[in-house]
Write a protein that holds these residues in place. Structure first.
Motif, short mmCIF file in Angstrom:
data_model
loop_
_atom_site.label_atom_id
_atom_site.label_comp_id
_atom_site.label_asym_id
_atom_site.label_seq_id
_atom_site.Cartn_x
_atom_site.Cartn_y
_atom_site.Cartn_z
N CYS A 70 0.87 49.12 72.70
CA CYS A 70 -0.12 49.79 73.55
C CYS A 70 -0.15 51.29 73.28
O CYS A 70 -1.22 51.89 73.22
CB CYS A 70 0.19 49.52 75.03
N LEU A 71 1.02 51.89 73.12
CA LEU A 71 1.07 53.32 72.82
C LEU A 71 0.42 53.62 71.46
O LEU A 71 -0.26 54.63 71.30
CB LEU A 71 2.52 53.81 72.83
N GLY A 72 0.64 52.73 70.49
CA GLY A 72 0.02 52.93 69.19
C GLY A 72 -1.49 52.87 69.25
O GLY A 72 -2.19 53.68 68.64
N LEU A 73 -2.02 51.91 70.02
CA LEU A 73 -3.48 51.80 70.17
C LEU A 73 -4.04 53.03 70.87
O LEU A 73 -5.07 53.58 70.47
CB LEU A 73 -3.82 50.54 70.97
N LEU A 74 -3.36 53.47 71.92
CA LEU A 74 -3.80 54.69 72.61
C LEU A 74 -3.75 55.89 71.67
O LEU A 74 -4.65 56.74 71.68
CB LEU A 74 -2.93 54.93 73.84
N GLY A 75 -2.71 55.95 70.84
CA GLY A 75 -2.58 57.06 69.91
C GLY A 75 -3.72 57.10 68.90
O GLY A 75 -4.19 58.19 68.52
N GLU A 76 -4.18 55.93 68.44
CA GLU A 76 -5.31 55.89 67.51
C GLU A 76 -6.55 56.53 68.13
O GLU A 76 -7.24 57.34 67.49
CB GLU A 76 -5.61 54.44 67.11
N TYR A 77 -6.84 56.17 69.36
CA TYR A 77 -8.03 56.73 70.02
C TYR A 77 -7.86 58.20 70.36
O TYR A 77 -8.78 59.00 70.20
CB TYR A 77 -8.34 55.92 71.29
N ILE A 78 -6.67 58.58 70.81
CA ILE A 78 -6.43 59.99 71.12
C ILE A 78 -6.54 60.84 69.85
O ILE A 78 -7.06 61.95 69.86
CB ILE A 78 -5.05 60.17 71.79
N GLY A 79 -6.03 60.30 68.74
CA GLY A 79 -6.15 61.02 67.47
C GLY A 79 -7.59 61.24 67.08
O GLY A 79 -7.95 62.31 66.56
N ARG A 80 -8.45 60.26 67.32
CA ARG A 80 -9.87 60.42 66.99
C ARG A 80 -10.54 61.43 67.93
O ARG A 80 -11.42 62.18 67.51
CB ARG A 80 -10.57 59.06 67.06
N ILE A 81 -10.13 61.42 69.19
CA ILE A 81 -10.66 62.41 70.12
C ILE A 81 -10.25 63.80 69.68
O ILE A 81 -11.04 64.76 69.70
CB ILE A 81 -10.17 62.12 71.55
N TYR A 82 -9.01 63.94 69.26
CA TYR A 82 -8.50 65.23 68.78
C TYR A 82 -9.29 65.71 67.56
O TYR A 82 -9.68 66.87 67.47
CB TYR A 82 -7.02 65.08 68.44
N ALA A 83 -9.53 64.79 66.61
CA ALA A 83 -10.29 65.16 65.42
C ALA A 83 -11.71 65.56 65.78
O ALA A 83 -12.29 66.48 65.19
CB ALA A 83 -10.29 64.00 64.42
N ALA A 84 -12.29 64.86 66.77
CA ALA A 84 -13.67 65.18 67.17
C ALA A 84 -13.74 66.55 67.83
O ALA A 84 -14.70 67.30 67.62
CB ALA A 84 -14.20 64.11 68.12
N THR A 85 -12.73 66.91 68.61
CA THR A 85 -12.75 68.23 69.26
C THR A 85 -12.55 69.35 68.25
O THR A 85 -13.06 70.46 68.44
CB THR A 85 -11.65 68.31 70.33
N GLN A 86 -11.81 69.09 67.17
CA GLN A 86 -11.67 70.09 66.11
C GLN A 86 -12.99 70.35 65.40
O GLN A 86 -13.26 71.46 64.96
CB GLN A 86 -10.62 69.63 65.10
N ASN A 87 -13.78 69.28 65.25
CA ASN A 87 -15.11 69.38 64.64
C ASN A 87 -15.07 69.99 63.24
O ASN A 87 -15.93 70.78 62.86
CB ASN A 87 -16.05 70.20 65.53
N ARG A 88 -14.05 69.64 62.48
CA ARG A 88 -13.98 70.10 61.10
C ARG A 88 -14.96 69.31 60.24
O ARG A 88 -15.23 68.14 60.51
CB ARG A 88 -12.56 69.93 60.56
#
Length: 321
Positions: free
Chosen positions: A278-296
């Motif tokens: 469950c933590l791994g699945l949450l981490g995948e989505y949080i990582g994508r949110i993080y990448a989206a906020t960086q907007n590189r």
């Protein structure tokens, strides 16, 4: 410009000449204005140099070189943003998808008045059994998680109208999977069947590791189903623990409590494993949110011969690369 053909390339030096040799006669025979946008995805071999040499004899060939390797889908996105045609065809350079089908796609788009024409693999006997089986599992999973409109035999070989390409270019997604995104848009579509051939030269750019990554990207970028799976795993673990509590209390009430570690050991492993999943699945989505906020930016263009060739010779462009 009637037609743009976009082809991402990564270390395709051995296949470039074969690809151009088959593609050019097909496009010349269509009787329409066209361009070929070859997107070099940070190749480490002489792909760029050879493309620049071929361009000297074929002005319709346009080379867009990226500064580093960003992956097939991001390179395809760079090509879509650069393409200027009324219709855009995406095709790989390995010739597993035949360029001769492009004429059928263009005809189908005009005759049936559709915005998307998918190249459907009617025969995949040239692929290995492992490739066919894993592809079947991938598309079966995607149809159930993303939607029934996902074709099990259509990859990234397709024709799209300018309206579809403009929508794709405007999407804010950081990691779009076009084989899922395009059918989800709901544009009118048609299909053209073809026989998938063997790779003409070089090595596959989709080994098992990249196939697994594509599957994970598809799951996490296009569906929240994995999070729901985590929820159901949590419910299941709760029920198992509840059963263990009831059995423990029953054993205590009957005076049959025997010191031991097996049940405790199993319970700890079960709960720990589920929590980590469950933590791994949450981490995948949080990582994508993080990448989206960086907007590189997903990619940076080193040079585009359509813009730079007039001022810089091919040798200097290669040196800048």
């Amino acid at each position: 410009m009637t037609l743009s053909v976009v082809t991402p390339m990564y270390n395709e030096r051995e296949a470039v000449d074969h690809f151009v040799g088959r593609l050019r006669p097909v496009l010349d025979g269509l009787g329409v204005t066209y361009e070929v946008v070859a997107v070099d995805d940070g190749s480490r071999d002489a792909t760029v140099s050879r493309l620049l040499q071929l361009r000297a004899d074929w002005s319709a060939l346009r080379v867009v070189a990226l500064r580093r390797n960003v992956g097939h889908q991001a390179a395809l996105a760079a090509g879509l943003q650069s393409a200027r045609g009324e219709f855009v065809v995406s095709i790989d350079a390995d010739l597993q998808d035949p360029p001769e089908v492009i004429g059928e796609m263009l005809a189908a788009a005009h005759e049936q008045r559709v915005d998307v024409v998918y190249g459907v693999r009617g025969d995949r006997s040239t692929d290995t059994v492992f490739k066919r089986r894993t592809a079947g599992i991938y598309y079966w999973t995607m149809r159930r998680l993303a939607g029934p409109w996902v074709s099990d035999q259509a990859g990234d070989f397709r024709l799209m109208s300018r309206a579809v390409v403009d929508v794709l270019n405007a999407l804010p997604e950081q990691n779009p999977i076009y084989r899922l995104v395009v059918p989800s848009l709901g544009f009118a579509s048609a299909e053209v069947s073809y026989v998938r051939a063997e790779r003409v030269a070089g090595e596959t750019k989709y080994p098992l590791s990249k196939m697994i990554k594509l599957t994970l990207d598809s799951l996490t970028s296009f569906s929240a189903a994995p999070l729901r799976i985590a929820t159901w795993l949590g419910i299941l673990s709760f029920l198992v623990c509840l059963g263990l509590i009831v059995s423990g209390l029953t054993a205590w009430a009957m005076g049959a409590v025997v010191p031991g570690w097996t049940s405790l050991y199993i319970a700890v492993l079960l709960l720990g494993g589920i929590q980590l999943i469950c933590l791994g699945l949450l981490g995948e989505y949080i990582g994508r949110i993080y990448a989206a906020t960086q907007n590189r930016p997903r990619f940076l263009v080193a040079f585009d011969t359509d813009k730079d060739a007039a001022a810089v010779d091919p040798a200097e462009l290669a040196a800048r690369r």
